[in-house]
Design a protein around this motif. Sequence first.
Motif, PDB file in Angstrom:
ATOM      1  N   ARG A   3      -7.445  41.477  -9.570  1.00  0.00           N
ATOM      2  CA  ARG A   3      -6.674  42.004  -8.439  1.00  0.00           C
ATOM      3  C   ARG A   3      -5.773  40.942  -7.825  1.00  0.00           C
ATOM      4  NH1 ARG A   3      -6.016  45.793  -4.635  1.00  0.00           N
ATOM      5  NH2 ARG A   3      -6.100  45.247  -2.442  1.00  0.00           N
ATOM      6  N   ARG A   6      -2.801  40.331 -10.076  1.00  0.00           N
ATOM      7  CA  ARG A   6      -1.865  41.452  -9.985  1.00  0.00           C
ATOM      8  C   ARG A   6      -1.060  41.397  -8.698  1.00  0.00           C
ATOM      9  NH1 ARG A   6      -4.167  46.344  -9.394  1.00  0.00           N
ATOM     10  NH2 ARG A   6      -6.210  45.475  -9.175  1.00  0.00           N
ATOM     11  N   VAL A  62       3.155  47.146 -10.441  1.00  0.00           N
ATOM     12  CA  VAL A  62       2.182  46.173 -10.950  1.00  0.00           C
ATOM     13  C   VAL A  62       1.031  45.997  -9.964  1.00  0.00           C
ATOM     14  CG1 VAL A  62       1.851  43.704 -11.474  1.00  0.00           C
ATOM     15  CG2 VAL A  62       3.771  44.934 -12.467  1.00  0.00           C
ATOM     16  N   LYS A  66      -4.030  49.164 -12.862  1.00  0.00           N
ATOM     17  CA  LYS A  66      -5.090  48.275 -13.327  1.00  0.00           C
ATOM     18  C   LYS A  66      -5.174  48.193 -14.848  1.00  0.00           C
ATOM     19  CE  LYS A  66      -7.908  49.160  -9.290  1.00  0.00           C
ATOM     20  NZ  LYS A  66      -9.136  49.710  -8.762  1.00  0.00           N
ATOM     21  N   LEU A  71       0.062  47.530 -17.629  1.00  0.00           N
ATOM     22  CA  LEU A  71       0.601  46.304 -17.046  1.00  0.00           C
ATOM     23  C   LEU A  71       1.450  45.539 -18.057  1.00  0.00           C
ATOM     24  CD1 LEU A  71      -2.482  45.098 -14.985  1.00  0.00           C
ATOM     25  CD2 LEU A  71      -0.314  45.955 -14.093  1.00  0.00           C
ATOM     26  N   SER A 125       3.757  36.783 -18.231  1.00  0.00           N
ATOM     27  CA  SER A 125       2.764  37.837 -17.999  1.00  0.00           C
ATOM     28  C   SER A 125       2.718  38.821 -19.164  1.00  0.00           C
ATOM     29  CB  SER A 125       3.052  38.567 -16.686  1.00  0.00           C
ATOM     30  OG  SER A 125       4.242  39.303 -16.759  1.00  0.00           O
TER      31      SER A 125
END
Length: 148
Positions: A3, A6, A62, A66, A71, A125
């Motif tokens: 989390r 993110r 984003v 989850k 993502l 990422s």
Amino acid sequence: MKRTSRLVLGISILILGILIALGPQYIFKICEQHHGTTTACFWTARALIGVGGVIALLGAAVIFLKSTPLLAGLSLAILFNSILAFLIPNFLIGVCGEATMDCRVVTLPALNILTILSIIISAGSTGFLFVKYRKESVPDAHVFPKLD
């Protein structure tokens, strides 16, 4: 992706997208119109409103999603939009040709820094998430007995 990761990724992309979209209009302004004609700077700034807005929306997505595959796809979309945001002022539309104009001295370098940052962050990422997804989706070899 955790989390916290993110949130950091999403918020940083969201902020970069907003700066790409609104920067040429309000922060590092483009030059004014010349002799009553609309310049390339004007059209570059207009195009970046759309592309930067898409980058910002993807950054917000984003934060809330989850799923690793989702993502990874969002990061790839951010990467492609960031490349487009770099290409618009440098190759596709451009800015004024005069070296002393504000758009050349201030706007273009600021946009290049923002778009390159966005490209680096989203490429990192994307790579990380694709590797993570591949590791999650491939079963361990020791789980299955060897067939003779």
